[in-house]
Design a protein around this motif. Structure first.
Motif, PDB file in Angstrom:
ATOM      1  N   THR A 256       5.270  -4.171   1.792  1.00  0.00           N
ATOM      2  CA  THR A 256       4.552  -4.337   3.052  1.00  0.00           C
ATOM      3  C   THR A 256       3.480  -5.415   2.987  1.00  0.00           C
ATOM      4  N   GLY A 257       3.052  -5.753   1.774  1.00  0.00           N
ATOM      5  CA  GLY A 257       1.959  -6.720   1.634  1.00  0.00           C
ATOM      6  C   GLY A 257       0.590  -6.060   1.699  1.00  0.00           C
ATOM      7  N   ASP A 258       0.529  -4.728   1.923  1.00  0.00           N
ATOM      8  CA  ASP A 258      -0.768  -4.030   1.948  1.00  0.00           C
ATOM      9  C   ASP A 258      -1.304  -3.883   0.520  1.00  0.00           C
ATOM     10  N   SER A 259      -2.629  -3.951   0.382  1.00  0.00           N
ATOM     11  CA  SER A 259      -3.215  -3.766  -0.947  1.00  0.00           C
ATOM     12  C   SER A 259      -3.139  -2.288  -1.335  1.00  0.00           C
ATOM     13  N   LEU A 260      -3.314  -1.994  -2.610  1.00  0.00           N
ATOM     14  CA  LEU A 260      -3.263  -0.596  -3.060  1.00  0.00           C
ATOM     15  C   LEU A 260      -4.369   0.232  -2.391  1.00  0.00           C
ATOM     16  N   GLU A 261      -5.531  -0.392  -2.181  1.00  0.00           N
ATOM     17  CA  GLU A 261      -6.642   0.329  -1.509  1.00  0.00           C
ATOM     18  C   GLU A 261      -6.234   0.683  -0.083  1.00  0.00           C
ATOM     19  N   ALA A 262      -5.607  -0.271   0.590  1.00  0.00           N
ATOM     20  CA  ALA A 262      -5.188  -0.017   1.979  1.00  0.00           C
ATOM     21  C   ALA A 262      -4.145   1.095   2.025  1.00  0.00           C
ATOM     22  N   VAL A 263      -3.273   1.133   1.034  1.00  0.00           N
ATOM     23  CA  VAL A 263      -2.247   2.181   0.998  1.00  0.00           C
ATOM     24  C   VAL A 263      -2.931   3.541   0.811  1.00  0.00           C
ATOM     25  N   GLU A 264      -3.893   3.592  -0.104  1.00  0.00           N
ATOM     26  CA  GLU A 264      -4.636   4.837  -0.341  1.00  0.00           C
ATOM     27  C   GLU A 264      -5.293   5.322   0.942  1.00  0.00           C
ATOM     28  N   ALA A 265      -5.935   4.385   1.632  1.00  0.00           N
ATOM     29  CA  ALA A 265      -6.650   4.741   2.871  1.00  0.00           C
ATOM     30  C   ALA A 265      -5.662   5.222   3.934  1.00  0.00           C
ATOM     31  N   ALA A 266      -4.533   4.523   4.053  1.00  0.00           N
ATOM     32  CA  ALA A 266      -3.566   4.875   5.107  1.00  0.00           C
ATOM     33  C   ALA A 266      -2.955   6.256   4.893  1.00  0.00           C
ATOM     34  N   PHE A 267      -2.848   6.677   3.634  1.00  0.00           N
ATOM     35  CA  PHE A 267      -2.192   7.962   3.375  1.00  0.00           C
ATOM     36  C   PHE A 267      -3.169   9.052   2.936  1.00  0.00           C
ATOM     37  N   ALA A 268      -4.466   8.817   3.152  1.00  0.00           N
ATOM     38  CA  ALA A 268      -5.462   9.840   2.793  1.00  0.00           C
ATOM     39  C   ALA A 268      -5.155  11.108   3.582  1.00  0.00           C
ATOM     40  N   GLY A 269      -5.115  12.229   2.901  1.00  0.00           N
ATOM     41  CA  GLY A 269      -4.893  13.511   3.583  1.00  0.00           C
ATOM     42  C   GLY A 269      -3.436  13.791   3.899  1.00  0.00           C
ATOM     43  N   VAL A 283      11.333  -0.024   2.115  1.00  0.00           N
ATOM     44  CA  VAL A 283      12.364  -0.639   1.274  1.00  0.00           C
ATOM     45  C   VAL A 283      13.622  -0.948   2.099  1.00  0.00           C
ATOM     46  N   VAL A 284      14.016  -0.013   2.950  1.00  0.00           N
ATOM     47  CA  VAL A 284      15.194  -0.230   3.808  1.00  0.00           C
ATOM     48  C   VAL A 284      15.014  -1.515   4.626  1.00  0.00           C
ATOM     49  N   GLU A 285      13.823  -1.709   5.159  1.00  0.00           N
ATOM     50  CA  GLU A 285      13.578  -2.893   5.988  1.00  0.00           C
ATOM     51  C   GLU A 285      13.643  -4.185   5.178  1.00  0.00           C
ATOM     52  N   VAL A 286      13.219  -4.121   3.919  1.00  0.00           N
ATOM     53  CA  VAL A 286      13.292  -5.309   3.070  1.00  0.00           C
ATOM     54  C   VAL A 286      14.753  -5.626   2.747  1.00  0.00           C
ATOM     55  N   LEU A 287      15.551  -4.579   2.518  1.00  0.00           N
ATOM     56  CA  LEU A 287      16.943  -4.796   2.101  1.00  0.00           C
ATOM     57  C   LEU A 287      17.877  -5.208   3.243  1.00  0.00           C
ATOM     58  N   ARG A 288      17.562  -4.755   4.450  1.00  0.00           N
ATOM     59  CA  ARG A 288      18.494  -4.947   5.565  1.00  0.00           C
ATOM     60  C   ARG A 288      18.962  -6.410   5.742  1.00  0.00           C
ATOM     61  N   PRO A 289      18.047  -7.358   5.921  1.00  0.00           N
ATOM     62  CA  PRO A 289      18.520  -8.742   6.153  1.00  0.00           C
ATOM     63  C   PRO A 289      19.254  -9.325   4.945  1.00  0.00           C
ATOM     64  N   ILE A 290      18.860  -8.909   3.751  1.00  0.00           N
ATOM     65  CA  ILE A 290      19.519  -9.427   2.541  1.00  0.00           C
ATOM     66  C   ILE A 290      20.964  -8.950   2.519  1.00  0.00           C
TER      67      ILE A 290
END
Ligand code: TYM
Length: 335
Positions: A256-269, A283-290
């Motif tokens: 996604t390009g999000d930093s690890l801190e941003a991931v932590e914040a987004a999934f808090a709780g 991952v599905v979205e990354v693989l689809r066009p390939i």
């Protein structure tokens, strides 16, 4: 008028056509190659000679070489920008490998982690090629005089050995080879197994749930992430001892390009179930066009073969120059 623009730095890397590449190969290496095409003069190859250090079935190998070449195109490598080729179609690789093997020490090769791992896994076939593998890899690299070699963390040791071989050779015969640097990205450099997250994700893993292949369909990808090993803390945070969650966070961040801190914040709780779902979807979205582009390239065998041929011709010319120089400096008689 003379071209005074500074020479672009050169990059070279290769991938073995042993099975379908994994998400680890993609995030750790392939994806970075695509991003390097404008900044660097790039050389990328399918390292099929390396694949035969373990037993291969001929028909399957043939198919895998074609598929890997098509995949390099599908991920976005552009033959107009980068030199894409198949290693075995360029004779200088095997030729320089022998010259370099005579400048590589038994002790150095014995210390290679990949040799030790593979020798253990294939105890009934510890062949000379498996042992000498790094000399061939050094030849792949040094033939094209690259400044950097973009690889995942597991290949760093081989690139370091390549540097030692190049320095030794240059010391003996004068400057023949550029001494290259390994080029390792921060995110994705070490994607780990989804089942045993202390080990790297590997396409040769016997447990299919341990890796995501670039060919996995969306349902399979989602199932594999649902089954991924985590821990009992139920908190999405990056910390020592949380190998499974750390790995999933790194995969999510790389996709996604999000930093690890941003991931932590987004999934808090939120629980692990939600997080695994989100990682799978990313991952599905990354693989689809390939996968879509891959299917198109595989349908056009004529185009694939003609691109391979062009690549082989260009790579043969480029590599011949270095091989001749190395042979001349060593005292061989060229006619
Ligand atoms: P190979 O074919 O095993 O892998 C290709 C690239 O993918 C990277 N990689 C990973 N990165 C992150 N996480 C993982 N789990 C993961 N698994 C694999 C590898 O580091 C590599 O960059 N010996 C090489 C092929 C080779 C080569 C070369 C590479 C042959 N000649 C010359 C560079 C330059 C190999 O077996 O990679």
């Amino acid at each position: 008028m003379e071209n005074t623009a500074p020479r672009k730095k050169r990059a070279l890397s290769c991938i073995q056509p042993s099975g379908v590449p994994t998400l680890g190969n993609y995030l750790g290496a392939l994806r970075n190659w695509v991003g390097m095409q404008d900044e660097f003069e790039c050389f990328f190859a399918v390292a099929d000679l390396h694949a035969i250090t373990v037993r291969q079935e001929p028909a399957k190998l043939r198919q895998q070489i074609r598929e890997m070449f098509a995949l390099l195109l599908a991920i976005g490598l552009d033959p107009e920008k980068s030199l894409l080729f198949v290693q075995s179609q360029v004779p200088a690789h095997s030729q320089l490998a022998w010259l370099l093997a005579c400048h590589t020490q038994f002790g150095e090769l014995s210390r290679m982690t990949q040799f030790k791992d593979k020798a253990q896994k294939h105890a009934d076939n510890i062949n000379l090629g498996l042992f000498a593998y790094p000399s061939l890899m050094a030849a792949d690299i040094l033939l094209y005089q690259p400044d950097v070699v973009p690889v995942g963390a597991d290949q760093k040791q081989h690139v370091e050995l390549t540097r030692n071989i190049a320095e030794r050779f240059n010391g003996l015969y004068g400057n023949v080879f550029t001494v290259p640097e390994p080029y390792i990205m921060k995110t994705g450099a070490r994607v780990r197994s989804l089942q045993e997250p202390t080990r790297k994700m590997s396409k040769s893993d016997e447990n299919q749930y341990a890796y995501v292949s670039l060919k996995d369909d969306p349902d399979t990808v989602m199932r594999k992430f649902r089954r991924a090993v985590t821990d009992s803390e139920a908190q999405v945070r990056y910390a020592e001892g949380k190998d499974g969650i750390n790995n999933l966070m790194e995969i999510y961040s790389a996709c996604t390009g999000d930093s690890l801190e941003a991931v932590e914040a987004a999934f808090a709780g939120k629980g692990y179930g939600d997080f695994k779902q989100a990682v799978g979807e990313a991952v599905v979205e990354v693989l689809r066009p390939i996968q879509e582009r891959f299917a198109r390239y595989m349908q056009d065998k004529g185009q694939l073969d003609s691109l391979m041929k062009q690549g082989a011709e260009r790579a043969s010319l480029a590599s011949r120059r270095t091989l001749d120089k190395a042979m001349k400096k060593m005292g061989f008689v060229l006619v």
